[in-house]
Design a protein around this motif. Structure first.
Motif, PDB file in Angstrom:
ATOM      1  N   GLN A   1      59.347  36.734  36.932  1.00 32.18           N
ATOM      2  CA  GLN A   1      59.867  37.161  38.230  1.00 32.18           C
ATOM      3  C   GLN A   1      59.539  38.620  38.533  1.00 32.18           C
ATOM      4  N   VAL A   2      59.534  39.488  37.512  1.00 30.15           N
ATOM      5  CA  VAL A   2      59.247  40.914  37.697  1.00 30.15           C
ATOM      6  C   VAL A   2      58.346  41.386  36.555  1.00 30.15           C
ATOM      7  N   PRO A   3      57.126  41.889  36.848  1.00 31.89           N
ATOM      8  CA  PRO A   3      56.439  41.752  38.133  1.00 31.89           C
ATOM      9  C   PRO A   3      56.147  40.277  38.405  1.00 31.89           C
ATOM     10  N   ASN A   4      55.845  39.947  39.649  1.00 30.64           N
ATOM     11  CA  ASN A   4      55.861  38.537  40.051  1.00 30.64           C
ATOM     12  C   ASN A   4      54.586  37.763  39.743  1.00 30.64           C
ATOM     13  N   SER A   5      53.720  38.283  38.905  1.00 32.58           N
ATOM     14  CA  SER A   5      52.594  37.507  38.391  1.00 32.58           C
ATOM     15  C   SER A   5      52.226  38.060  37.027  1.00 32.58           C
ATOM     16  N   PHE A   6      51.357  37.333  36.321  1.00 35.41           N
ATOM     17  CA  PHE A   6      50.941  37.759  34.993  1.00 35.41           C
ATOM     18  C   PHE A   6      49.709  38.664  35.039  1.00 35.41           C
ATOM     19  N   ALA A   7      49.341  39.117  36.220  1.00 37.88           N
ATOM     20  CA  ALA A   7      48.156  39.964  36.350  1.00 37.88           C
ATOM     21  C   ALA A   7      48.382  41.326  35.704  1.00 37.88           C
ATOM     22  N   LYS A   8      47.372  41.793  34.983  1.00 40.73           N
ATOM     23  CA  LYS A   8      47.421  43.128  34.408  1.00 40.73           C
ATOM     24  C   LYS A   8      46.938  44.141  35.436  1.00 40.73           C
ATOM     25  N   VAL A   9      47.333  45.391  35.230  1.00 41.76           N
ATOM     26  CA  VAL A   9      46.895  46.472  36.117  1.00 41.76           C
ATOM     27  C   VAL A   9      45.612  47.066  35.535  1.00 41.76           C
ATOM     28  N   PHE A  10      44.533  47.019  36.329  1.00 43.86           N
ATOM     29  CA  PHE A  10      43.249  47.551  35.874  1.00 43.86           C
ATOM     30  C   PHE A  10      42.874  48.794  36.665  1.00 43.86           C
ATOM     31  N   PRO A  11      42.013  49.644  36.095  1.00 46.25           N
ATOM     32  CA  PRO A  11      41.620  50.892  36.769  1.00 46.25           C
ATOM     33  C   PRO A  11      40.966  50.653  38.118  1.00 46.25           C
ATOM     34  N   GLY A  12      41.032  51.661  38.966  1.00 46.42           N
ATOM     35  CA  GLY A  12      40.519  51.553  40.324  1.00 46.42           C
ATOM     36  C   GLY A  12      39.018  51.439  40.428  1.00 46.42           C
ATOM     37  N   TYR A  13      38.281  51.748  39.349  1.00 48.32           N
ATOM     38  CA  TYR A  13      36.826  51.669  39.432  1.00 48.32           C
ATOM     39  C   TYR A  13      36.304  50.240  39.246  1.00 48.32           C
ATOM     40  N   ILE A  14      37.178  49.286  38.928  1.00 47.23           N
ATOM     41  CA  ILE A  14      36.765  47.889  38.882  1.00 47.23           C
ATOM     42  C   ILE A  14      36.557  47.419  40.323  1.00 47.23           C
TER      43      ILE A  14
ATOM     44  N   LEU B   1      39.518  29.977  41.197  1.00 42.01           N
ATOM     45  CA  LEU B   1      39.430  31.412  41.473  1.00 42.01           C
ATOM     46  C   LEU B   1      38.901  32.179  40.269  1.00 42.01           C
ATOM     47  N   ALA B   2      39.269  31.742  39.064  1.00 42.32           N
ATOM     48  CA  ALA B   2      38.743  32.374  37.851  1.00 42.32           C
ATOM     49  C   ALA B   2      37.228  32.191  37.793  1.00 42.32           C
ATOM     50  N   ARG B   3      36.761  31.008  38.169  1.00 39.80           N
ATOM     51  CA  ARG B   3      35.325  30.731  38.225  1.00 39.80           C
ATOM     52  C   ARG B   3      34.645  31.656  39.229  1.00 39.80           C
ATOM     53  N   ARG B   4      35.256  31.795  40.406  1.00 39.41           N
ATOM     54  CA  ARG B   4      34.694  32.671  41.448  1.00 39.41           C
ATOM     55  C   ARG B   4      34.673  34.127  40.965  1.00 39.41           C
ATOM     56  N   CYS B   5      35.751  34.539  40.308  1.00 39.70           N
ATOM     57  CA  CYS B   5      35.836  35.898  39.774  1.00 39.70           C
ATOM     58  C   CYS B   5      34.736  36.138  38.743  1.00 39.70           C
ATOM     59  N   LEU B   6      34.531  35.148  37.878  1.00 38.71           N
ATOM     60  CA  LEU B   6      33.484  35.235  36.859  1.00 38.71           C
ATOM     61  C   LEU B   6      32.115  35.398  37.500  1.00 38.71           C
TER      62      LEU B   6
ATOM     63  N   LYS C   1      36.746  45.901  43.847  1.00 40.42           N
ATOM     64  CA  LYS C   1      37.934  45.381  44.517  1.00 40.42           C
ATOM     65  C   LYS C   1      37.918  43.867  44.644  1.00 40.42           C
ATOM     66  N   ALA C   2      36.759  43.284  44.960  1.00 44.80           N
ATOM     67  CA  ALA C   2      36.675  41.833  45.139  1.00 44.80           C
ATOM     68  C   ALA C   2      37.010  41.094  43.844  1.00 44.80           C
ATOM     69  N   ILE C   3      36.605  41.648  42.724  1.00 47.08           N
ATOM     70  CA  ILE C   3      36.886  41.039  41.422  1.00 47.08           C
ATOM     71  C   ILE C   3      38.374  41.079  41.127  1.00 47.08           C
ATOM     72  N   ILE C   4      38.997  42.217  41.371  1.00 46.36           N
ATOM     73  CA  ILE C   4      40.433  42.362  41.123  1.00 46.36           C
ATOM     74  C   ILE C   4      41.233  41.435  42.032  1.00 46.36           C
ATOM     75  N   GLN C   5      40.817  41.285  43.282  1.00 47.16           N
ATOM     76  CA  GLN C   5      41.530  40.400  44.208  1.00 47.16           C
ATOM     77  C   GLN C   5      41.500  38.952  43.726  1.00 47.16           C
ATOM     78  N   ASP C   6      40.328  38.472  43.313  1.00 46.94           N
ATOM     79  CA  ASP C   6      40.228  37.100  42.812  1.00 46.94           C
ATOM     80  C   ASP C   6      41.050  36.929  41.538  1.00 46.94           C
ATOM     81  N   TYR C   7      40.997  37.920  40.671  1.00 44.53           N
ATOM     82  CA  TYR C   7      41.765  37.870  39.423  1.00 44.53           C
ATOM     83  C   TYR C   7      43.264  37.809  39.701  1.00 44.53           C
TER      84      TYR C   7
END
Length: 235
Positions: A86-99, A124-129, A101-107
């Motif tokens: 519930q907090v934070p509301n997904s299992f996504a990790k926080v990655f640096p800003g130089y990654i 979406l994982a396939r698209r991110c890859l 943007k499109a990759i981070i959004q799909d992830y």
């Protein structure tokens, strides 16, 4: 409780969690119902990193065996039905800003929908890859299959097999079977494995490259500075 290793989803700090930073509770459904007895297990973890100190709230729903004689529920040997945070509301990790943007959004989207639609998460994982392969290795073939083949000699064999497996699992969600009555599901844990691969590749490809360049540039700058100091002293 036994201490366990943990990485904070807010600050990515690696640490060991003890009773000082952890509290949990259980709530049982002991009323007769069509789906059987359940136990809802919830927990709080507080990040011990002083610069973060944020909390995480998670829950796991289990099948349960209700023991009427002592009014308790036993779930430790039962099926885990759902695990969400519930907090934070997904299992996504926080990655640096130089990654990119499109990759981070799909992830992040893949992480956000993993429980609601594991098949869509895998897609979406396939698209991110594919986005990572195109950006990092600068390959742009007509299909992901061909792009993966192009990098076969650029990554280690196990990584390549994992990448190809992600493509195959993602295809289940992206493409309908010839027999429309044939339904192949993707389980949440299977989608989670694909997301873990994305996280590994982000670290191996982007973060390691960035940190290496930072370190080498620091060495070069130090060499220039020392050369200038020596020249100034000689003058």
């Amino acid at each position: 409780m036994e201490p366990f290793k943990w990485q904070c989803p807010h600050c990515n700090h690696h640490t060991t969690i003890t009773e000082k930073n952890f509290v949990d509770r259980e709530f049982g459904l002991s009323i007769e119902n069509a789906d059987g007895y359940k136990v809802l297990y919830s927990y709080f973890i507080v990040c011990p990193n002083a610069e973060c100190n944020k909390y995480v709230l998670g829950s796991i729903l289990f099948d349960s065996v209700y023991e009427a004689r002592n009014g308790s529920w036993r779930h430790y040997d039962q099926k885990e039905i759902k695990h969400w945070r519930q907090v934070p509301n997904s299992f996504a990790k926080v990655f640096p800003g130089y990654i990119p943007k499109a990759i981070i959004q799909d992830y992040e989207e893949a992480c956000a929908i993993i429980d609601q639609s594991p098949k869509a998460s895998a897609t979406l994982a396939r698209r991110c890859l594919q986005g990572m392969i195109r950006d990092f290795w600068n390959v742009k073939s007509s299909t992901l299959f061909k792009e993966i083949e192009e990098i076969k000699d650029k990554v280690d064999p196990l990584t390549w097999k994992s990448i190809d497996a992600t493509r195959k699992i993602g295809n289940i969600g992206a493409h309908m079977e010839k027999d429309i009555n044939l339904i192949i599901d993707v389980e949440p844990k299977e989608a989670q494995v694909l997301i873990k691969l994305i996280e590994i590749l982000i670290k191996d490809w982007y973060i390691n490259r960035y940190e290496r360049e930072e370190m080498l540039n620091e060495i070069v700058d130090t060499g220039i500075r020392k050369t200038e100091e020596k020249k100034a002293n000689n003058d």
